[in-house]
Design a protein around this motif. Sequence first.
Motif, PDB file in Angstrom:
ATOM      1  N   THR A  17       0.840  -1.203   0.000  1.00 54.26           N
ATOM      2  CA  THR A  17       0.000   0.000   0.000  1.00 54.26           C
ATOM      3  C   THR A  17       0.874   1.252   0.000  1.00 54.26           C
ATOM      4  O   THR A  17       2.000   1.247   0.511  1.00 54.26           O
ATOM      5  CB  THR A  17      -0.910   0.031   1.238  1.00 54.26           C
ATOM      6  OG1 THR A  17      -0.098   0.072   2.408  1.00 54.26           O
ATOM      7  CG2 THR A  17      -1.797  -1.204   1.281  1.00 54.26           C
ATOM      8  N   THR A  61       0.368   5.824  -0.001  1.00 57.53           N
ATOM      9  CA  THR A  61      -0.434   7.044  -0.105  1.00 57.53           C
ATOM     10  C   THR A  61       0.502   8.235  -0.277  1.00 57.53           C
ATOM     11  O   THR A  61       1.609   8.244   0.252  1.00 57.53           O
ATOM     12  CB  THR A  61      -1.306   7.267   1.149  1.00 57.53           C
ATOM     13  OG1 THR A  61      -0.450   7.455   2.278  1.00 57.53           O
ATOM     14  CG2 THR A  61      -2.220   6.074   1.402  1.00 57.53           C
ATOM     15  N   PHE A  99      -3.914  14.140  -4.205  1.00 57.92           N
ATOM     16  CA  PHE A  99      -3.624  12.910  -3.481  1.00 57.92           C
ATOM     17  C   PHE A  99      -3.615  11.724  -4.432  1.00 57.92           C
ATOM     18  O   PHE A  99      -4.174  11.744  -5.529  1.00 57.92           O
ATOM     19  CB  PHE A  99      -4.656  12.691  -2.368  1.00 57.92           C
ATOM     20  CG  PHE A  99      -6.077  12.561  -2.855  1.00 57.92           C
ATOM     21  CD1 PHE A  99      -6.607  11.308  -3.196  1.00 57.92           C
ATOM     22  CD2 PHE A  99      -6.883  13.674  -2.999  1.00 57.92           C
ATOM     23  CE1 PHE A  99      -7.907  11.184  -3.663  1.00 57.92           C
ATOM     24  CE2 PHE A  99      -8.185  13.569  -3.463  1.00 57.92           C
ATOM     25  CZ  PHE A  99      -8.709  12.319  -3.798  1.00 57.92           C
ATOM     26  N   ARG A 100      -2.998  10.635  -3.966  1.00 59.56           N
ATOM     27  CA  ARG A 100      -2.967   9.365  -4.689  1.00 59.56           C
ATOM     28  C   ARG A 100      -2.855   8.243  -3.658  1.00 59.56           C
ATOM     29  O   ARG A 100      -1.980   8.268  -2.786  1.00 59.56           O
ATOM     30  CB  ARG A 100      -1.777   9.328  -5.633  1.00 59.56           C
ATOM     31  CG  ARG A 100      -1.491   7.950  -6.226  1.00 59.56           C
ATOM     32  CD  ARG A 100      -0.326   8.013  -7.161  1.00 59.56           C
ATOM     33  NE  ARG A 100       0.260   6.677  -7.372  1.00 59.56           N
ATOM     34  CZ  ARG A 100       1.268   6.435  -8.208  1.00 59.56           C
ATOM     35  NH1 ARG A 100       1.803   7.432  -8.900  1.00 59.56           N
ATOM     36  NH2 ARG A 100       1.741   5.222  -8.344  1.00 59.56           N
ATOM     37  N   ASN A 101      -3.751   7.242  -3.762  1.00 58.16           N
ATOM     38  CA  ASN A 101      -3.783   6.105  -2.854  1.00 58.16           C
ATOM     39  C   ASN A 101      -3.693   4.815  -3.662  1.00 58.16           C
ATOM     40  O   ASN A 101      -4.511   4.586  -4.561  1.00 58.16           O
ATOM     41  CB  ASN A 101      -5.061   6.100  -2.006  1.00 58.16           C
ATOM     42  CG  ASN A 101      -5.199   7.367  -1.172  1.00 58.16           C
ATOM     43  OD1 ASN A 101      -4.212   7.884  -0.672  1.00 58.16           O
ATOM     44  ND2 ASN A 101      -6.431   7.856  -1.025  1.00 58.16           N
ATOM     45  N   GLN A 149      -5.392   0.481  -1.476  1.00 57.36           N
ATOM     46  CA  GLN A 149      -5.939   0.711  -0.140  1.00 57.36           C
ATOM     47  C   GLN A 149      -6.986  -0.328   0.239  1.00 57.36           C
ATOM     48  O   GLN A 149      -7.036  -0.766   1.387  1.00 57.36           O
ATOM     49  CB  GLN A 149      -6.534   2.119  -0.042  1.00 57.36           C
ATOM     50  CG  GLN A 149      -5.495   3.234  -0.092  1.00 57.36           C
ATOM     51  CD  GLN A 149      -4.515   3.127   1.057  1.00 57.36           C
ATOM     52  OE1 GLN A 149      -4.904   3.137   2.219  1.00 57.36           O
ATOM     53  NE2 GLN A 149      -3.233   3.007   0.740  1.00 57.36           N
ATOM     54  N   ARG A 164      -6.215   1.991  -7.552  1.00 54.59           N
ATOM     55  CA  ARG A 164      -5.559   3.283  -7.338  1.00 54.59           C
ATOM     56  C   ARG A 164      -6.614   4.372  -7.345  1.00 54.59           C
ATOM     57  O   ARG A 164      -7.472   4.424  -8.241  1.00 54.59           O
ATOM     58  CB  ARG A 164      -4.522   3.552  -8.412  1.00 54.59           C
ATOM     59  CG  ARG A 164      -3.965   4.981  -8.390  1.00 54.59           C
ATOM     60  CD  ARG A 164      -2.863   5.167  -9.394  1.00 54.59           C
ATOM     61  NE  ARG A 164      -1.673   4.387  -9.026  1.00 54.59           N
ATOM     62  CZ  ARG A 164      -0.584   4.318  -9.788  1.00 54.59           C
ATOM     63  NH1 ARG A 164      -0.543   4.959 -10.954  1.00 54.59           N
ATOM     64  NH2 ARG A 164       0.449   3.588  -9.402  1.00 54.59           N
ATOM     65  N   GLN A 191      -6.860   8.613  -7.154  1.00 50.61           N
ATOM     66  CA  GLN A 191      -6.151   9.881  -7.176  1.00 50.61           C
ATOM     67  C   GLN A 191      -7.118  10.992  -7.532  1.00 50.61           C
ATOM     68  O   GLN A 191      -8.156  10.758  -8.150  1.00 50.61           O
ATOM     69  CB  GLN A 191      -4.990   9.842  -8.168  1.00 50.61           C
ATOM     70  CG  GLN A 191      -5.398   9.629  -9.620  1.00 50.61           C
ATOM     71  CD  GLN A 191      -4.177   9.520 -10.532  1.00 50.61           C
ATOM     72  OE1 GLN A 191      -3.115   9.087 -10.119  1.00 50.61           O
ATOM     73  NE2 GLN A 191      -4.360   9.912 -11.790  1.00 50.61           N
TER      74      GLN A 191
END
Length: 478
Positions: free
Chosen positions: A110, A112, A299-301, A304, A310, A312
Amino acid sequence: MTRALRRGPAASRLALAAGAVLALAAPAGAQTLQEALSHTYANNPTLATARAQLRVVDENVPQALSGWRPSVSITGSAGYFDSTLRQRSTSLTTQGAQTRSVEVDTDRATATLAATVTQPLYRGGRTVAQTRRAENQVLAQRARLLSTEQQVLQDTVSAYVNVIRFQEEVRLNLNNAQVLQRQLNATNERFRVGEITRTDVAQAESRLAGALASRADSEGQLQNARATFQRVVGLAPARLTAPQPLRPAARNNQDAAQIAAMNNPNVVAALFDEAASRDFIDVQLGALLPQASLQAQGFRNDNQQTIGTRTQGESITANLTVPLYQGGAEYSAVRQARQDASRLRNVVDDQRRTASQQASQAWETLQSARATVDSVRAQIRAAEIALDGVQREAVVGSRTTLDVLNAEQELLNARVSLVRALANVVTASHALAQAVGRLTAKDLALPVQLYDQEAYYRAVRERWFGLRDYAAPQPAAN
């Protein structure tokens, strides 16, 4: 505090008298008071400390101005996720329903990442108030620097004059001891031929012993004065020349008190301290007012929820906070700031009275020292005539040895008094200049590079970032 202090006619006469009494010529390479003051201004650690403290206070302004500027931050995280899902599964077969346990292993990395920019829009007026307060703190500290500069220069004057004073007292006491030694020798000769008694010899011996004690005491005081000179100036005293007193910085006692009440650095510092305290009230009031800001974020995850996902995006948010009640501490802080402002208003009045008192005392001390010089000079002339007459009368037997010794002691005391009075004139003239705020390197026209109080302030006021030392070089004597 820009007008250079000049020497007046009376000051010149006193300087000539000092030169005659102290018998100090001005040889090539002699150390003048102006040179000592210049070296002190460039090298005294107390003054360097005060300049550094001003630079510390200068940094309050960019700190206050930072309330207008955005804050930018990047946050991120990375990790590893491993899970096992166990569940029961029921299936229908020819034998009927069968239940079994099923395990599902899930592992994923993961991550972030977010970039946030927050721009304050309104902080309840605190940024404006903090900036005003910081500016007033800087101006107050500049006045304190001038006060320190004046005190250091006055200490230099006192140290310089004391070395000359005790040098001359040592010379006078040494000469007196030599005269009394010759007097004792002559008294012994007269005693051997029966002209005088043993009492006259004992009186001469007593006076000589007292003169030797006075010489030892003055020599000790001279060494103390030389040590003080080296501490303040940073150099050992060499061949010092008799300094001139300054021309009075005021016309009379009342004029000196009025100038000091407006121009004394301690008064100026107190005024800016009081202004800063009023600004601090507004700073504390800001905690009771709404706060508004604008926040933008990208933001970018990764991974998760499940592997291979993904998320963003970007966001812009306007934030408004209206405080209603926060426990009451902010109300107390406002009341406290108001009481502190009231206290500092009284400090201003106290500093004005103190400055006026110091200026009046310095004026009266100067006038008294000048009158003492005139009186003691007349006393010396009379004592010289009296000593000559007593010595002549002692030769023919109409005066005793004690009469001669008393006349010699009176002349010595008068000469020592003149040395001290002349030293007091010089010191008091500089003390008067200090009281009215005109004992600075600029006012004295010292041949030095003046310290620029605003150089560091200008270098850091609008600076958004930077870690290097922006302090300008310290002044040096020309």
